[in-house]
Motif scaffolding. Structure first.
Motif, PDB file in Angstrom:
ATOM      1  N   GLY A   1       3.103 -63.578  40.670  1.00  0.00           N
ATOM      2  CA  GLY A   1       4.157 -62.664  41.086  1.00  0.00           C
ATOM      3  C   GLY A   1       4.795 -61.896  39.942  1.00  0.00           C
ATOM      4  O   GLY A   1       4.109 -61.351  39.062  1.00  0.00           O
ATOM      5  N   LEU A   2       6.118 -61.840  39.931  1.00  0.00           N
ATOM      6  CA  LEU A   2       6.854 -61.020  38.966  1.00  0.00           C
ATOM      7  C   LEU A   2       6.822 -61.585  37.558  1.00  0.00           C
ATOM      8  O   LEU A   2       7.296 -60.921  36.625  1.00  0.00           O
ATOM      9  CB  LEU A   2       8.302 -60.870  39.433  1.00  0.00           C
ATOM     10  N   LEU A   3       6.273 -62.780  37.386  1.00  0.00           N
ATOM     11  CA  LEU A   3       6.103 -63.299  36.035  1.00  0.00           C
ATOM     12  C   LEU A   3       5.115 -62.442  35.238  1.00  0.00           C
ATOM     13  O   LEU A   3       5.192 -62.387  34.007  1.00  0.00           O
ATOM     14  CB  LEU A   3       5.603 -64.744  36.072  1.00  0.00           C
ATOM     15  N   VAL A   4       4.199 -61.766  35.928  1.00  0.00           N
ATOM     16  CA  VAL A   4       3.188 -60.964  35.231  1.00  0.00           C
ATOM     17  C   VAL A   4       3.818 -59.759  34.533  1.00  0.00           C
ATOM     18  O   VAL A   4       3.629 -59.580  33.317  1.00  0.00           O
ATOM     19  CB  VAL A   4       2.066 -60.532  36.198  1.00  0.00           C
ATOM     20  N   PRO A   5       4.574 -58.884  35.235  1.00  0.00           N
ATOM     21  CA  PRO A   5       5.214 -57.788  34.495  1.00  0.00           C
ATOM     22  C   PRO A   5       6.213 -58.282  33.459  1.00  0.00           C
ATOM     23  O   PRO A   5       6.405 -57.641  32.422  1.00  0.00           O
ATOM     24  CB  PRO A   5       5.883 -56.960  35.586  1.00  0.00           C
ATOM     25  N   ALA A   6       6.848 -59.425  33.708  1.00  0.00           N
ATOM     26  CA  ALA A   6       7.768 -59.979  32.708  1.00  0.00           C
ATOM     27  C   ALA A   6       7.015 -60.360  31.438  1.00  0.00           C
ATOM     28  O   ALA A   6       7.475 -60.097  30.311  1.00  0.00           O
ATOM     29  CB  ALA A   6       8.501 -61.186  33.283  1.00  0.00           C
ATOM     30  N   ALA A   7       5.840 -60.976  31.594  1.00  0.00           N
ATOM     31  CA  ALA A   7       5.039 -61.345  30.431  1.00  0.00           C
ATOM     32  C   ALA A   7       4.544 -60.104  29.689  1.00  0.00           C
ATOM     33  O   ALA A   7       4.525 -60.073  28.444  1.00  0.00           O
ATOM     34  CB  ALA A   7       3.855 -62.206  30.866  1.00  0.00           C
ATOM     35  N   LEU A   8       4.161 -59.077  30.428  1.00  0.00           N
ATOM     36  CA  LEU A   8       3.723 -57.838  29.802  1.00  0.00           C
ATOM     37  C   LEU A   8       4.868 -57.173  29.037  1.00  0.00           C
ATOM     38  O   LEU A   8       4.674 -56.627  27.945  1.00  0.00           O
ATOM     39  CB  LEU A   8       3.161 -56.887  30.859  1.00  0.00           C
ATOM     40  N   ALA A   9       6.070 -57.224  29.605  1.00  0.00           N
ATOM     41  CA  ALA A   9       7.235 -56.674  28.906  1.00  0.00           C
ATOM     42  C   ALA A   9       7.492 -57.434  27.609  1.00  0.00           C
ATOM     43  O   ALA A   9       7.871 -56.843  26.588  1.00  0.00           O
ATOM     44  CB  ALA A   9       8.463 -56.723  29.809  1.00  0.00           C
ATOM     45  N   ALA A  10       7.289 -58.765  27.631  1.00  0.00           N
ATOM     46  CA  ALA A  10       7.460 -59.557  26.416  1.00  0.00           C
ATOM     47  C   ALA A  10       6.449 -59.139  25.350  1.00  0.00           C
ATOM     48  O   ALA A  10       6.777 -59.090  24.150  1.00  0.00           O
ATOM     49  CB  ALA A  10       7.318 -61.045  26.739  1.00  0.00           C
ATOM     50  N   LEU A  11       5.236 -58.816  25.768  1.00  0.00           N
ATOM     51  CA  LEU A  11       4.233 -58.333  24.815  1.00  0.00           C
ATOM     52  C   LEU A  11       4.622 -56.973  24.244  1.00  0.00           C
ATOM     53  O   LEU A  11       4.350 -56.689  23.067  1.00  0.00           O
ATOM     54  CB  LEU A  11       2.867 -58.250  25.504  1.00  0.00           C
ATOM     55  N   VAL A  12       5.260 -56.137  25.061  1.00  0.00           N
ATOM     56  CA  VAL A  12       5.753 -54.850  24.563  1.00  0.00           C
ATOM     57  C   VAL A  12       6.820 -55.069  23.492  1.00  0.00           C
ATOM     58  O   VAL A  12       6.837 -54.395  22.454  1.00  0.00           O
ATOM     59  CB  VAL A  12       6.309 -54.005  25.724  1.00  0.00           C
ATOM     60  N   VAL A  13       7.704 -56.031  23.731  1.00  0.00           N
ATOM     61  CA  VAL A  13       8.732 -56.354  22.734  1.00  0.00           C
ATOM     62  C   VAL A  13       8.072 -56.789  21.430  1.00  0.00           C
ATOM     63  O   VAL A  13       8.485 -56.379  20.337  1.00  0.00           O
ATOM     64  CB  VAL A  13       9.673 -57.444  23.263  1.00  0.00           C
ATOM     65  N   ALA A  14       7.036 -57.622  21.524  1.00  0.00           N
ATOM     66  CA  ALA A  14       6.329 -58.061  20.322  1.00  0.00           C
ATOM     67  C   ALA A  14       5.730 -56.876  19.576  1.00  0.00           C
ATOM     68  O   ALA A  14       5.778 -56.811  18.343  1.00  0.00           O
ATOM     69  CB  ALA A  14       5.239 -59.069  20.698  1.00  0.00           C
ATOM     70  N   GLY A  15       5.175 -55.925  20.324  1.00  0.00           N
ATOM     71  CA  GLY A  15       4.637 -54.731  19.687  1.00  0.00           C
ATOM     72  C   GLY A  15       5.714 -53.897  19.024  1.00  0.00           C
ATOM     73  O   GLY A  15       5.512 -53.343  17.929  1.00  0.00           O
ATOM     74  N   ASP A  16       6.884 -53.795  19.665  1.00  0.00           N
ATOM     75  CA  ASP A  16       7.997 -53.053  19.064  1.00  0.00           C
ATOM     76  C   ASP A  16       8.456 -53.703  17.764  1.00  0.00           C
ATOM     77  O   ASP A  16       8.744 -53.019  16.780  1.00  0.00           O
ATOM     78  CB  ASP A  16       9.172 -52.985  20.046  1.00  0.00           C
ATOM     79  N   VAL A  17       8.527 -55.029  17.763  1.00  0.00           N
ATOM     80  CA  VAL A  17       8.907 -55.741  16.537  1.00  0.00           C
ATOM     81  C   VAL A  17       7.866 -55.486  15.449  1.00  0.00           C
ATOM     82  O   VAL A  17       8.199 -55.271  14.272  1.00  0.00           O
ATOM     83  CB  VAL A  17       9.054 -57.251  16.818  1.00  0.00           C
ATOM     84  N   GLY A  18       6.608 -55.489  15.849  1.00  0.00           N
ATOM     85  CA  GLY A  18       5.547 -55.249  14.882  1.00  0.00           C
ATOM     86  C   GLY A  18       5.651 -53.893  14.224  1.00  0.00           C
ATOM     87  O   GLY A  18       5.530 -53.771  13.002  1.00  0.00           O
ATOM     88  N   ARG A  19       5.903 -52.849  15.015  1.00  0.00           N
ATOM     89  CA  ARG A  19       5.978 -51.516  14.404  1.00  0.00           C
ATOM     90  C   ARG A  19       7.292 -51.307  13.656  1.00  0.00           C
ATOM     91  O   ARG A  19       7.381 -50.438  12.794  1.00  0.00           O
ATOM     92  CB  ARG A  19       5.775 -50.425  15.442  1.00  0.00           C
ATOM     93  N   ALA A  20       8.313 -52.104  13.976  1.00  0.00           N
ATOM     94  CA  ALA A  20       9.562 -52.009  13.228  1.00  0.00           C
ATOM     95  C   ALA A  20       9.450 -52.667  11.857  1.00  0.00           C
ATOM     96  O   ALA A  20      10.033 -52.191  10.882  1.00  0.00           O
ATOM     97  CB  ALA A  20      10.707 -52.637  14.016  1.00  0.00           C
ATOM     98  N   LEU A  21       8.671 -53.743  11.775  1.00  0.00           N
ATOM     99  CA  LEU A  21       8.555 -54.489  10.524  1.00  0.00           C
ATOM    100  C   LEU A  21       7.318 -54.128   9.714  1.00  0.00           C
ATOM    101  O   LEU A  21       7.274 -54.368   8.509  1.00  0.00           O
ATOM    102  CB  LEU A  21       8.538 -56.002  10.813  1.00  0.00           C
ATOM    103  N   GLY A  22       6.329 -53.589  10.381  1.00  0.00           N
ATOM    104  CA  GLY A  22       5.084 -53.304   9.685  1.00  0.00           C
ATOM    105  C   GLY A  22       4.566 -51.925  10.026  1.00  0.00           C
ATOM    106  O   GLY A  22       5.330 -51.044  10.434  1.00  0.00           O
TER     107      GLY A  22
END
Length: 479
Positions: free
Chosen positions: A169-190
């Motif tokens: 269910g809605l855990l899937v888009p939530a997990a994808l959003a968490a991966l987006v956050v990880a990508g944002d952190v990556g481009r902010a730091l690296g």
């Protein structure tokens, strides 16, 4: 008009007209937005140039929260893909055949655009036009294809993502959003390249929300357990999403590190849409809330024959409108420059703002002419299968009436290695098309490309699209 009336009269009672309206409005907003922020000038040699006016219009950044409607398109795409896949499966169609049919609606109009650009560029190169100038024109004309590359990644994943939704269910888009956050952190730091997976995770999260919307609309039970509830669709839920999404977006773009603009602003450290950021996802929640709040009055309005016929007409050529709207700008600029009537007022001046009205009106006329020429390519594809627009009844009827398994869209008779090979070739065809569109997008606008687009990209695209066309016609499905 008679055909529009006939199509409107044959609309199934269960068809979600609101989804069609949202698709048409989203593409219309993209077209108007691109036209409105276009800044036309001249280079040192006197040639006309084009760029975005947004860097010089900071007061317009909050307006991009309304103008950025690609999330609506992916949201509607998720809904329509889920509805179409469910209808085809009910008619005995396999996922590969569904994907081939879905891809045809996207690739035929795109192929027409690329072939026209390549032929026109080749003729210009033979006439002595500089290869860098040829590429500049081709680059501008193919800017809309960035979206198609992302969408052609998301669509083939629909069967797998629908299965994940049915399980989690809605855990899937939530997990994808968490991966987006990880990508944002990556481009902010690296390096910025660390956020490249967000092109998939971000748009897939929005598309997944569309899948959840369709399942909730259809009354499908949610997966078992408290961890996964159906997506709420009430007006109260819509208001909560709108207010909560807006509040989160304000915080992320003021206290947080994200820019206010939801469209690309050259020079900004971050881009909220390329690739999608957490701020864009929070705005998506707010936009979905607005969609839910406006649904009831919009559906009442769409029950009237006139509005519904207009929506049918636009959706028949909606991808053509999107693909050719910047080509229309190129043609108009060229014509006005050749006539010595091309205005180039400073961005933000009273003259520039006043020029927006005649500019958009003239572009509408040019685009209408292009749609009249190239729109039938898309319209014929749409008529070949009404399920391409989410019409389940039409596809089921076609499947029942047709005797040939391939023509009707039924799964091929061969099983085992033949079906596996057909699925693998389909995946390879889509991969080749996506590769071609990415290569074209990454090739600089000043590169010397006599065909307007990179030759390897053009070859890969035609090979991929040709393979998918052969598979759709039945090649490889019989012994």
């Amino acid at each position: 008009m008679r055909r529009l009336r006939q199509l409107a009269a044959r609309t199934p009672a269960g068809r979600q007209r609101y989804v069609d309206l949202l698709r048409a409005l989203a593409i219309g907003m993209v077209v108007l937005g691109h036209w409105a922020v276009a800044a036309i000038g001249e280079d040192p040699t006197g040639r006309p140039t084009g760029r975005s006016a947004l860097p010089e219009l900071p007061w317009a950044y909050p307006l991009t929260w309304v103008a950025q409607v690609m999330p609506i398109f992916f949201l509607v795409g998720g809904y329509a893909n889920a509805a179409s896949l469910a209808a085809r499966r009910a008619a005995g169609v396999d996922a590969t055949t569904w994907l081939l049919d879905r891809g045809a609606r996207l690739l035929r109009p795109t192929t027409a655009l690329l072939l026209v650009i390549a032929v026109g560029a080749a003729l210009a190169s033979l006439a002595g036009v500089e290869a860098t100038l040829v590429r500049t024109v081709g680059w501008f004309a193919t800017i809309p294809l960035w979206f198609l590359a992302a969408y052609l990644i998301v669509v083939p994943l629909t069967p797998a993502m629908q299965a994940l939704h049915r399980r989690f269910g809605l855990l899937v888009p939530a997990a994808l959003a968490a991966l987006v956050v990880a990508g944002d952190v990556g481009r902010a730091l690296g390096p910025a390249e660390l956020a490249l997976p967000n092109y998939v995770f971000g748009w897939l999260a929005v598309h997944q929300l569309g899948l959840a919307w369709r399942d909730a609309d259809a009354g499908r039970p949610a997966p078992h357990g408290p961890r996964s509830r159906p997506l709420p669709l009430s007006r109260h839920a819509g208001a909560a999403m709108l207010l909560g999404g807006l509040a989160a977006t304000v915080l992320l773009t003021t206290v947080g590190p994200y820019p206010v603009s939801m469209l690309n602003v050259p020079g900004e450290r971050l881009d909220n849409a390329a690739p999608p950021s957490l701020a864009l996802l929070s705005l998506t929640v707010a936009q979905f809330g607005a969609v839910l709040l406006l649904r009831a009055p919009a559906e009442r309005w769409l029950r009237r024959p006139g509005p519904w016929q207009a929506v049918i007409a636009v959706n028949a050529v909606v991808l053509t409108v999107f693909l050719w709207h910047l080509a229309a700008a190129i043609l108009l600029v060229g014509a006005l420059d050749a006539a010595g009537k091309l205005p180039t007022p400073p961005v933000g001046s009273a003259a520039w703002l006043a020029w927006r009205v005649p500019w958009v009106l003239m572009l509408t006329v040019v685009l209408a002419a292009l749609v009249a020429v190239f729109g039938p390519v898309e319209a014929r594809t749409g008529r070949a299968g009404s399920a391409e627009r989410g019409d389940s009844a039409g596809r089921q009827g076609d499947a029942r009436r047709a005797g040939d398994g391939v023509a009707s869209g039924r799964a091929p008779a061969g099983r085992g290695w033949r079906a596996t090979g057909r699925a693998a070739l389909t995946a390879a065809g889509f991969a080749a098309v996506v590769y071609a569109l990415v290569v074209n997008a990454e090739t600089p606008r000043s590169a010397p490309e006599p065909l307007g687009v990179p030759a390897p990209a053009l070859v890969a695209y035609l090979a991929g699209a040709g393979t998918l066309r052969l598979l759709r016609s039945g090649w490889g499905s019989r012994g």
